[in-house]
Design a protein around this motif. Structure first.
Motif, PDB file in Angstrom:
ATOM      1  N   UNK A   1       0.866  -1.189   0.000  1.00  0.00           N
ATOM      2  CA  UNK A   1       0.000   0.000   0.000  1.00  0.00           C
ATOM      3  C   UNK A   1       0.901   1.238   0.000  1.00  0.00           C
ATOM      4  N   UNK A   2       0.618   2.167  -0.892  1.00  0.00           N
ATOM      5  CA  UNK A   2       1.324   3.448  -0.917  1.00  0.00           C
ATOM      6  C   UNK A   2       0.544   4.442  -0.070  1.00  0.00           C
ATOM      7  N   UNK A   3       1.278   5.277   0.694  1.00  0.00           N
ATOM      8  CA  UNK A   3       0.619   6.330   1.480  1.00  0.00           C
ATOM      9  C   UNK A   3       1.532   7.542   1.573  1.00  0.00           C
ATOM     10  N   UNK A   4       0.906   8.701   1.726  1.00  0.00           N
ATOM     11  CA  UNK A   4       1.668   9.943   1.818  1.00  0.00           C
ATOM     12  C   UNK A   4       2.338  10.021   3.180  1.00  0.00           C
ATOM     13  N   UNK A   5       3.620  10.337   3.158  1.00  0.00           N
ATOM     14  CA  UNK A   5       4.386  10.514   4.384  1.00  0.00           C
ATOM     15  C   UNK A   5       4.719  11.977   4.593  1.00  0.00           C
ATOM     16  N   UNK A   6       5.456  12.277   5.641  1.00  0.00           N
ATOM     17  CA  UNK A   6       5.855  13.664   5.894  1.00  0.00           C
ATOM     18  C   UNK A   6       6.969  14.105   4.935  1.00  0.00           C
ATOM     19  N   UNK A   7       7.154  15.406   4.819  1.00  0.00           N
ATOM     20  CA  UNK A   7       8.255  16.003   4.070  1.00  0.00           C
ATOM     21  C   UNK A   7       8.342  15.515   2.619  1.00  0.00           C
TER      22      UNK A   7
END
Length: 120
Positions: free
Chosen positions: A37-43
């Motif tokens: 699963x791809x997910x948005x992370x910080x920075x």
């Protein structure tokens, strides 16, 4: 983002005799499978998580459900730099661009040979 994908690694071609050196030897034979699963992370990062369904609880109203969820956090298998992002002006759905070529061509536990056959 957020959708689960089943990544499957199969033998394309093999010159070996079936079962020799412990590897499956027929074209199309399964070597590895992994839910990702791809997910948005910080920075401006995009995380690739390796999802496991070894322990599950399907009843979200049962007290054990939360304990199972907390005990099976999907580890981050890779982090990619976000190269570009754009929201569609009509649907307002965002699209992200990342470079994954080296990851998928490289040696990793998510989409490569499993660790047992990799060392043979």
């Amino acid at each position: 983002m957020g959708r689960e994908i089943m990544a499957v690694t199969r033998v394309a071609k093999s010159p070996t005799v079936p079962g020799s050196v412990g590897l499956p030897a027929y074209g199309g034979e399964l070597l590895n499978r992994q839910v990702i699963r791809f997910e948005k992370g910080p920075e401006n990062k995009v995380f690739l998580r390796a999802v496991s369904y070894i322990n599950v609880s399907s009843d979200s109203t049962a007290p054990i459900y939360k304990a199972v969820q907390n005990s099976n956090v999907a580890p981050i298998a890779a982090a990619f730099d976000l190269k570009a992002f754009k929201k569609d002006s009509i649907t307002k759905v965002g699209s992200s661009v990342i470079e994954v070529t080296d990851f998928f061509k490289g040696d990793n536990q998510v989409v490569s040979l499993n660790s047992l056959t990799n060392h043979l």
